[in-house]
Design an enzyme around this catalytic site. Structure first.
Site, PDB file in Angstrom:
ATOM      1  N   THR A  40       0.820  -1.217   0.000  1.00  0.00           N
ATOM      2  CA  THR A  40       0.000   0.000   0.000  1.00  0.00           C
ATOM      3  C   THR A  40       0.853   1.265   0.000  1.00  0.00           C
ATOM      4  O   THR A  40       0.470   2.278  -0.582  1.00  0.00           O
ATOM      5  CB  THR A  40      -0.935  -0.039   1.227  1.00  0.00           C
ATOM      6  OG1 THR A  40      -1.838  -1.129   1.044  1.00  0.00           O
ATOM      7  CG2 THR A  40      -1.728   1.236   1.388  1.00  0.00           C
ATOM      8  N   ASP A 112      -0.095  -6.467   4.988  1.00  0.00           N
ATOM      9  CA  ASP A 112      -0.933  -7.650   5.278  1.00  0.00           C
ATOM     10  C   ASP A 112      -0.130  -8.841   5.778  1.00  0.00           C
ATOM     11  O   ASP A 112      -0.521  -9.520   6.718  1.00  0.00           O
ATOM     12  CB  ASP A 112      -1.727  -8.063   4.029  1.00  0.00           C
ATOM     13  CG  ASP A 112      -2.825  -7.069   3.706  1.00  0.00           C
ATOM     14  OD1 ASP A 112      -3.155  -6.240   4.577  1.00  0.00           O
ATOM     15  OD2 ASP A 112      -3.362  -7.122   2.583  1.00  0.00           O
TER      16      ASP A 112
HETATM   17  N1  ASP Z   1      -2.714  -5.045   0.359  1.00  0.00           N
HETATM   18  C1  ASP Z   1      -1.580  -4.397   0.923  1.00  0.00           C
HETATM   19  C2  ASP Z   1      -0.424  -5.355   1.016  1.00  0.00           C
HETATM   20  O1  ASP Z   1      -0.223  -6.046   1.988  1.00  0.00           O
HETATM   21  C3  ASP Z   1      -1.894  -3.864   2.240  1.00  0.00           C
HETATM   22  C4  ASP Z   1      -0.873  -2.941   2.748  1.00  0.00           C
HETATM   23  O2  ASP Z   1       0.215  -2.751   2.234  1.00  0.00           O
HETATM   24  O3  ASP Z   1      -1.185  -2.324   3.765  1.00  0.00           O
HETATM   25  O4  ASP Z   1       0.327  -5.394   0.119  1.00  0.00           O
END
Ligand code: ASP
Length: 364
Positions: A40, A112
Site C-alpha cells: 500500500t 498484510d
Molecule cells: N494489500 C496491501 C499489502 O499487503 C496492504 C498494505 O500494504 O497495507 O500489500
C-alpha cells in the site's frame, strides 16, 4: 575597482566554504539503501510508486541520510512468493557483505503479511547492521497518507547506531517493534502493528530515535541459519483448531506434501477430538507438528506439544503410534502460528532432528 574585486573574491570564498561545509556534512551522513517490494505504501491509484518516487515523497530525507533506492518487486505483500523470500534475504546479505560502508537497509512491504517476511529476514540476514521493514495503511492517493512519514522514520532507524544488533525491526506509526514479536492486529487502523504482551522496542520521536529494550532471542548475526545451498523452502501449513474441527484438513496437508504442520491450538495447546486421527496420520508420515496457540499471545510448553488424543490404557499399537507422533511434536513456545511456520520452514532446511528443531523454538 580593486576594493570591489576583493569584496567579490571574499564573497566567492565564503560561498565556496559554505558549499564545502554542506558537502562534507552530507558526505558524513550515513548511507542507507531502500529495497522496495510494493504494498500500500506505493500503491498510488493508476500506477504504483517506484522506489525512486518513494524517496522523492520524503524531501527531508537528505537531512538524515544519503539515501539510495532499488526496486526489488512492486506487488501486494500477499503476492510475495517464498522464492522471493529467499532471493531477498540473499540479496540483503550480499549488499551488506559487499558494502561495508552501507549503514542500513530499509525494506518496504505491504502490511498484510509483512510480519512473515520480516521474521524470515530476522532469521536469515546475517549482519548486525539494521534491516528496517516499513509499510503504510493508507495509500499515496488517500488523504492522510502516512507512508512518507513511516519511510522517513524507517530511514532514521536504519541510520541509528543503537539499532544495530536488534534483529530486523518493523517501523510504522512512530513505533519500533521486533520482527519476531510484531503482529498486524487491525485491518484498517494506523496503530495496527503491535507486539501484544511485550510492547515496543522503541519509538521514533521528532528529536531522536529512542530504544527501551533489547531482543534476547537469537537473530540475524547470531543466527545459525545459512541459505547457501537452499533452493526452496519446504511446505509448512497452518491448521486452526476450533470446536467440531475434523481430521481431513490435517490429512490433506500431509498428503499434499507438507513437511510440517503448525497447529493454531486452542488455549495452551488443546486440539479438537476430531483432529486427533489426522494428527496421528500426519505424524506417522514424518510430518513435524508444531503446537502454537491461536490466542495471539502466550507460550506453549514442551509438555503441551503432544495433542493428548490417547489415554494411558491405549493398546500397544496405539502407544507406538503415539510415540512416533510425539517424536515429531514440537512446542511452538511463544511464537504466533504465522511466526512458528516461518521458523519451522527455516529449521527444516537445516535438520530433520526433532530435538534440534525444539532447540530452535526455544532459542529463536
Ligand atoms: N494489500 C496491501 C499489502 O499487503 C496492504 C498494505 O500494504 O497495507 O500489500
Amino acid at each position: 575597482m580593486t576594493r570591489r574585486l576583493i569584496g567579490r573574491s571574499c564573497a566567492f570564498a565564503l560561498v565556496a566554504l559554505t558549499l564545502h561545509a554542506v558537502v562534507s556534512i552530507a558526505a558524513d551522513l550515513p548511507r542507507v539503501r531502500l529495497v522496495a517490494t510494493g504494498g500500500t505504501i506505493s500503491n498510488r491509484a493508476g500506477s504504483r510508486l517506484t522506489a525512486d518516487e518513494l524517496l522523492l515523497a520524503v524531501p527531508s530525507l537528505s537531512r538524515y541520510v544519503r539515501a539510495e533506492a532499488e526496486q526489488f518487486a512492486n506487488v501486494a505483500s500477499s503476492q510475495v512468493t517464498l522464492d522471493q523470500w529467499l532471493q531477498l534475504a540473499r540479496h540483503i546479505n550480499d549488499l551488506y557483505q559487499k558494502d561495508p560502508a552501507l549503514s542500513g537497509i530499509v525494506v518496504t512491504s505491504g502490511t498484510d503479511t509483512l510480519e512473515e517476511l520480516a521474521y524470515f529476514l530476522d532469521l536469515t540476514v546475517r549482519d548486525v547492521r539494521p534491516v528496517v521493514v516499513v509499510g503504510s495503511m493508507r495509500n499515496p492517493s488517500t488523504l492522510g497518507y502516512e507512508g512518507a512519514a513511516n519511510l522517513l522514520e524507517g530511514f532514521r532507524v536504519a541510520a541509528e547506531p543503537a539499532a544495530r544488533n536488534k534483529g530486523v525491526l518493523v517501523v510504522l506509526n512512530d513505533e519500533i517493534n521486533s520482527a519476531r514479536e510484531v503482529t498486524k492486529t487491525d485491518a484498517l487502523r494506523l496503530h495496527t502493528f503491535q507486539s501484544r504482551g511485550y510492547g515496543v522496542l522503541g519509538v521514533v520521536d521528532p528529536d531522536r530515535v529512542v530504544f527501551y529494550r533489547d531482543v534476547v532471542k537469537r537473530h540475524t548475526a547470531k543466527s545459525e541459519f545459512d541459505l547457501a545451498g537452499v533452493t526452496t523452502l519446504p511446505r509448512v501449513d497452518i491448521i486452526l483448531v476450533y470446536q467440531g474441527a475434523t481430521s481431513d484438513l490435517v490429512k490433506c496437508a500431509a498428503d499434499a506434501g507438507a513437511k510440517g504442520i503448525v497447529l493454531a491450538a486452542a488455549g495452551a495447546g488443546a486440539t479438537a477430538p476430531g483432529q486427533s486421527e489426522g494428527i496421528d496420520y500426519a505424524a506417522s508420515k514424518g510430518v513435524f507438528i508444531v503446537t502454537t496457540t491461536r490466542t495471539g499471545s502466550g507460550r506453549i510448553a514442551a509438555d503441551r506439544a503432544q495433542p493428548a488424543s490417547m489415554a494411558a490404557e491405549d493398546a500397544p499399537a496405539a502407544v507406538l503410534q503415539r510415540r512416533q507422533r510425539n517424536s515429531s511434536s514440537i512446542a511452538g513456545e511463544d511464537l504466533t502460528p504465522l511466526k512458528a511456520r516461518v521458523l519451522l520452514m527455516v529449521a527444516l532446511t537445516k535438520t530433520q532432528d526433532p530435538a534440534t528443531i525444539q532447540r530452535f523454538f526455544t532459542e529463536y
